[in-house]
Write a protein that holds these residues in place. Structure first.
Motif, PDB file in Angstrom:
ATOM      1  N   LEU A   1     -38.657  -6.347  -4.078  1.00 40.67           N
ATOM      2  CA  LEU A   1     -37.619  -5.317  -3.968  1.00 40.67           C
ATOM      3  C   LEU A   1     -38.087  -4.190  -3.060  1.00 40.67           C
ATOM      4  O   LEU A   1     -39.262  -3.826  -3.080  1.00 40.67           O
ATOM      5  CB  LEU A   1     -37.302  -4.714  -5.336  1.00 40.67           C
ATOM      6  CG  LEU A   1     -36.646  -5.601  -6.385  1.00 40.67           C
ATOM      7  CD1 LEU A   1     -36.225  -4.752  -7.578  1.00 40.67           C
ATOM      8  CD2 LEU A   1     -35.421  -6.284  -5.824  1.00 40.67           C
ATOM      9  N   PRO A   2     -37.173  -3.640  -2.284  1.00 42.97           N
ATOM     10  CA  PRO A   2     -37.531  -2.443  -1.525  1.00 42.97           C
ATOM     11  C   PRO A   2     -37.877  -1.307  -2.493  1.00 42.97           C
ATOM     12  O   PRO A   2     -37.361  -1.272  -3.617  1.00 42.97           O
ATOM     13  CB  PRO A   2     -36.239  -2.114  -0.761  1.00 42.97           C
ATOM     14  CG  PRO A   2     -35.443  -3.358  -0.764  1.00 42.97           C
ATOM     15  CD  PRO A   2     -35.795  -4.079  -2.012  1.00 42.97           C
ATOM     16  N   GLN A   3     -38.724  -0.426  -2.026  1.00 45.64           N
ATOM     17  CA  GLN A   3     -39.140   0.692  -2.883  1.00 45.64           C
ATOM     18  C   GLN A   3     -37.933   1.542  -3.267  1.00 45.64           C
ATOM     19  O   GLN A   3     -36.977   1.651  -2.503  1.00 45.64           O
ATOM     20  CB  GLN A   3     -40.146   1.570  -2.143  1.00 45.64           C
ATOM     21  CG  GLN A   3     -41.549   1.025  -2.277  1.00 45.64           C
ATOM     22  CD  GLN A   3     -42.588   1.979  -1.760  1.00 45.64           C
ATOM     23  OE1 GLN A   3     -42.266   2.883  -1.010  1.00 45.64           O
ATOM     24  NE2 GLN A   3     -43.825   1.773  -2.136  1.00 45.64           N
ATOM     25  N   ALA A   4     -38.008   2.145  -4.423  1.00 45.99           N
ATOM     26  CA  ALA A   4     -36.995   3.077  -4.959  1.00 45.99           C
ATOM     27  C   ALA A   4     -35.794   2.364  -5.560  1.00 45.99           C
ATOM     28  O   ALA A   4     -34.923   3.012  -6.111  1.00 45.99           O
ATOM     29  CB  ALA A   4     -36.529   4.085  -3.909  1.00 45.99           C
ATOM     30  N   LEU A   5     -35.736   1.040  -5.449  1.00 45.63           N
ATOM     31  CA  LEU A   5     -34.639   0.328  -6.099  1.00 45.63           C
ATOM     32  C   LEU A   5     -35.043  -0.034  -7.520  1.00 45.63           C
ATOM     33  O   LEU A   5     -36.182  -0.422  -7.766  1.00 45.63           O
ATOM     34  CB  LEU A   5     -34.297  -0.957  -5.346  1.00 45.63           C
ATOM     35  CG  LEU A   5     -33.385  -0.848  -4.134  1.00 45.63           C
ATOM     36  CD1 LEU A   5     -33.031  -2.236  -3.635  1.00 45.63           C
ATOM     37  CD2 LEU A   5     -32.132  -0.057  -4.420  1.00 45.63           C
ATOM     38  N   ASP A   6     -34.090   0.094  -8.431  1.00 48.20           N
ATOM     39  CA  ASP A   6     -34.336  -0.281  -9.820  1.00 48.20           C
ATOM     40  C   ASP A   6     -33.477  -1.479 -10.183  1.00 48.20           C
ATOM     41  O   ASP A   6     -32.282  -1.484  -9.882  1.00 48.20           O
ATOM     42  CB  ASP A   6     -33.971   0.875 -10.756  1.00 48.20           C
ATOM     43  CG  ASP A   6     -35.034   1.932 -10.773  1.00 48.20           C
ATOM     44  OD1 ASP A   6     -36.198   1.580 -10.560  1.00 48.20           O
ATOM     45  OD2 ASP A   6     -34.683   3.108 -10.972  1.00 48.20           O
ATOM     46  N   CYS A   7     -34.092  -2.425 -10.830  1.00 47.88           N
ATOM     47  CA  CYS A   7     -33.328  -3.579 -11.309  1.00 47.88           C
ATOM     48  C   CYS A   7     -32.698  -3.179 -12.639  1.00 47.88           C
ATOM     49  O   CYS A   7     -33.391  -2.841 -13.588  1.00 47.88           O
ATOM     50  CB  CYS A   7     -34.247  -4.775 -11.476  1.00 47.88           C
ATOM     51  SG  CYS A   7     -33.397  -6.208 -12.130  1.00 47.88           S
ATOM     52  N   THR A   8     -31.375  -3.192 -12.703  1.00 56.94           N
ATOM     53  CA  THR A   8     -30.693  -2.736 -13.912  1.00 56.94           C
ATOM     54  C   THR A   8     -30.252  -3.907 -14.784  1.00 56.94           C
ATOM     55  O   THR A   8     -29.958  -3.729 -15.952  1.00 56.94           O
ATOM     56  CB  THR A   8     -29.455  -1.899 -13.540  1.00 56.94           C
ATOM     57  OG1 THR A   8     -28.611  -2.688 -12.695  1.00 56.94           O
ATOM     58  CG2 THR A   8     -29.847  -0.635 -12.827  1.00 56.94           C
ATOM     59  N   ASP A   9     -30.182  -5.066 -14.198  1.00 54.00           N
ATOM     60  CA  ASP A   9     -29.707  -6.211 -14.962  1.00 54.00           C
ATOM     61  C   ASP A   9     -30.236  -7.484 -14.287  1.00 54.00           C
ATOM     62  O   ASP A   9     -30.375  -7.523 -13.076  1.00 54.00           O
ATOM     63  CB  ASP A   9     -28.161  -6.183 -14.959  1.00 54.00           C
ATOM     64  CG  ASP A   9     -27.600  -7.225 -15.906  1.00 54.00           C
ATOM     65  OD1 ASP A   9     -28.302  -7.557 -16.876  1.00 54.00           O
ATOM     66  OD2 ASP A   9     -26.480  -7.706 -15.671  1.00 54.00           O
TER      67      ASP A   9
END
Lengths: 165, 428
Positions: B90-98
């Motif tokens: 994942l690119p930095q600063a992205l959060d996986c929410t689901d």
């Protein structure tokens, strides 16, 4: 389910050599094996993932050192095989922890346990059979076998390591 | 993983060697379970994975707070892979929410594995580049790791604050009708002046009061024309202008303000350009309408603070990019040495509006309430007040914005009425 199996494998991996050494009156080594088991259990519980790399070779050495003691031919291969299983499952659980539980996890666990069981049973059977066989070898043949083993293993491990990464 | 192979090899080697050296059959026998384990691993050792990878994103641009669904599909075009760990990077600063960004599976030939997950992130452009695939035997002794290119990108646009019209009065307007007073008499709403009646003028607008005082001459009211204008937005993205505190950034407020201004100026049919002034110059050419809005929002989504020796001060602001005597809107917390350049801008005839997020209030709110901090804050506030007063004296409009207050209210409070200095005596 897998968790219980790993706990059991780690406890057995330590308990078997500890009991073997205790039977022979070598209490310091038995206590050392028990302590190492405790360390591994704590490590697994806390998910540090460090102790297996230390405990596994120690248990292999313990099995090797105890194979010629009283009842050693029985417990040493068993302890070694259980140590291999515990070491393997510890790594497998760590990998599953990285990805979490998915739809495929149960199937993967089942396949892994089946294969590990097969390998363990085969390894244990071969070890016990081998311990019952006595072959007289001449000194020259031993030297030749030793030389071949050293060369062969070195080449094999080096080439496998190169291929693997 | 490599360590496992070496450890196994070492133990087998050791048992063999010591067993042969001591003529102990027991040690040789003990090497057998390890050898069986190694042989089983070797039997199922993976080949280099041959996978076809496809990434699908549910959206290429999203509003802040929204999530993008990512679907990653890997099809095995080679032999069976006993244990494959698929990890999407994942690119930095992205959060996986689901969903899940990694998976361990058994992958038979011509079968596919899918990773589906949702990600959220703050404003910015996010580029997916690679997916890491690690194939290993079931026992984890041998492994093959490949990093596959799986490109994909999306943009999280900046939050756009809704606001009403912003009162600006550039010296020069464009020919088309709009909402900005053009300093020219003609059709309009606001009273502009009185002139002598000319043939064709509407009788409704005759100023009878003035006509009554002038024998044989008729006078008519004149209204101020309203037109569109050129508006140049400048976003100060210099690292030295930014204040960061516990994850919050003053620059983010500047971006939101710029987005709101771009929205309102474009909505009023003006021609708007954007210059992001930071580590370099990111220039969006002037334009109108929805397409230009999209260009500006994308540029703002990508805007990052940066450092450059050349652009450390506003000295090298490329004013030639903006049409002469047009409206310039600078969004900047302002530094001490920015004042001379802004004075020069005014001297060159640009109408200047400065939206200045207050860095002192922003930082002071997060500092502990101690006497020396309070004193330092007071000094900083005084210095800023002096700088803003000097700037105001040049005729620039200033919105001194405490970012804990709504932006539209700050603009309305500061620009609700156009300052007299600006209105006085400008040529039409």
């Amino acid at each position: 389910m897998l968790g219980y199996i790993i706990w059991g494998a780690i406890i057995l991996a330590g308990l078997i050599p500890a009991a073997g050494y205790a039977l022979n009156g070598l209490w310091p080594i038995a206590l050392g094996a028990a302590a190492l088991t405790g360390l591994w259990l704590v490590d697994y519980g806390r998910r540090w993932g460090k102790a297996a790399a230390l405990a596994f070779p120690c248990f292999v050495v313990a099995a090797a050192a105890g194979v010629n003691l009283t009842w050693g031919a029985s417990w040493a291969p068993a302890g070694l095989v259980v140590a291999i299983a515990a070491w393997d499952l510890d790594r497998f659980a760590g990998r599953l922890r990285v990805v979490g539980v998915t739809d495929e996890t149960a199937d993967l666990q089942r396949r892994h346990l089946m294969r590990l069981l097969l390998v363990s049973v085969l390894g244990l059977a071969l070890a016990w059979i081998a311990l019952g066989i006595r072959i007289e070898l001449s000194f020259a043949l031993i030297l030749l076998l030793g030389f071949l083993a050293v060369i062969g293993l070195s080449v094999a491990v080096r080439s496998l390591a190169r291929e693997s990464d | 993983m490599m360590g496992r192979l070496l450890l196994l090899g070492g133990l087998i080697y050791g048992l063999f060697f010591v067993g042969l050296a001591t003529l102990s059959g027991g040690l040789l026998a003990l090497a057998l379970p390890l050898a069986v384990y190694l042989a089983a691993a070797l039997l199922y050792a993976p080949e280099p994975p041959r996978l076809r990878i496809v990434r699908e994103l549910s959206a290429e641009r999203i509003m802040p707070g929204a999530a993008v669904e990512v679907k990653l599909s890997l099809r095995n075009e080679g032999r069976q892979l006993e244990e494959v760990l698929v990890e999407d990077i994942l690119p930095q600063a992205l959060d996986c929410t689901d969903g899940e960004v990694s998976k361990v599976v058994v992958l038979p030939p011509d079968q596919a594995v899918e990773l589906t997950y949702s990600v959220k992130g703050p404003r910015g452009r996010y580029e997916f580049k690679h997916t890491r695939v690690t194939a290993s035997d079931h026992l984890g002794v041998f492994r093959r790791q490949v990093t596959l290119a799986s490109p994909g990108a999306f943009i999280v646009l900046p939050e756009v604050l809704r606001m009403r019209q912003v009162a600006i009065r550039p010296l020069r307007t464009r020919a088309s009708a709009g909402l900005i007073p053009a300093r020219l008499g003609g059709p309009g709403i606001e009273f502009f002046g009185v002139r002598e009646y000319q043939s064709g003028d509407s009788l409704r607008w005759i100023n009878w009061r003035v006509t009554a005082r002038q024998p044989r001459r008729i006078f008519t009211n004149e209204f101020e024309q309203e037109r569109i204008a050129d508006v140049g937005l400048i976003l100060d993205a210099r690292l030295r202008s930014d204040v960061r505190w516990q994850g919050a950034s003053l620059f983010e407020h500047s971006v939101r303000a710029t987005a709101a201004l771009a929205e309102v100026f474009l909505r009023d049919a003006n021609r708007v350009a954007l210059l992001v002034y930071g580590s370099g110059l990111n220039w969006v050419f002037p334009g109108y309408g929805h397409v230009q809005r999209e260009r500006i929002m994308q540029a703002l989504a990508r805007a990052q603070t940066g450092e450059s020796e050349v652009f450390e001060s506003l000295e090298y602001l490329p004013t030639r990019l903006f049409p002469a005597r047009s409206q310039i809107v600078l969004v900047s917390p302002l530094a001490d040495d920015d004042l001379p350049m802004l004075v020069r801008l005014r001297a060159r005839g640009y109408e200047l509006l400065v939206i200045s997020p207050d860095p002192v209030a922003f930082e002071n709110g997060a500092l502990p309430a101690q006497p020396d901090v309070a004193l330092a804050g007071r000094i900083a506030r005084l210095e800023r007040a002096v700088m803003l007063r000097r700037l105001r004296q040049t005729g620039a409009q200033i919105v001194d914005w405490r970012v804990d207050q709504p932006f539209d209210r700050a603009v309305l409070t500061s620009l609700g009425r156009v300052p007299r200095l600006v209105r006085a005596g400008r040529p039409g």
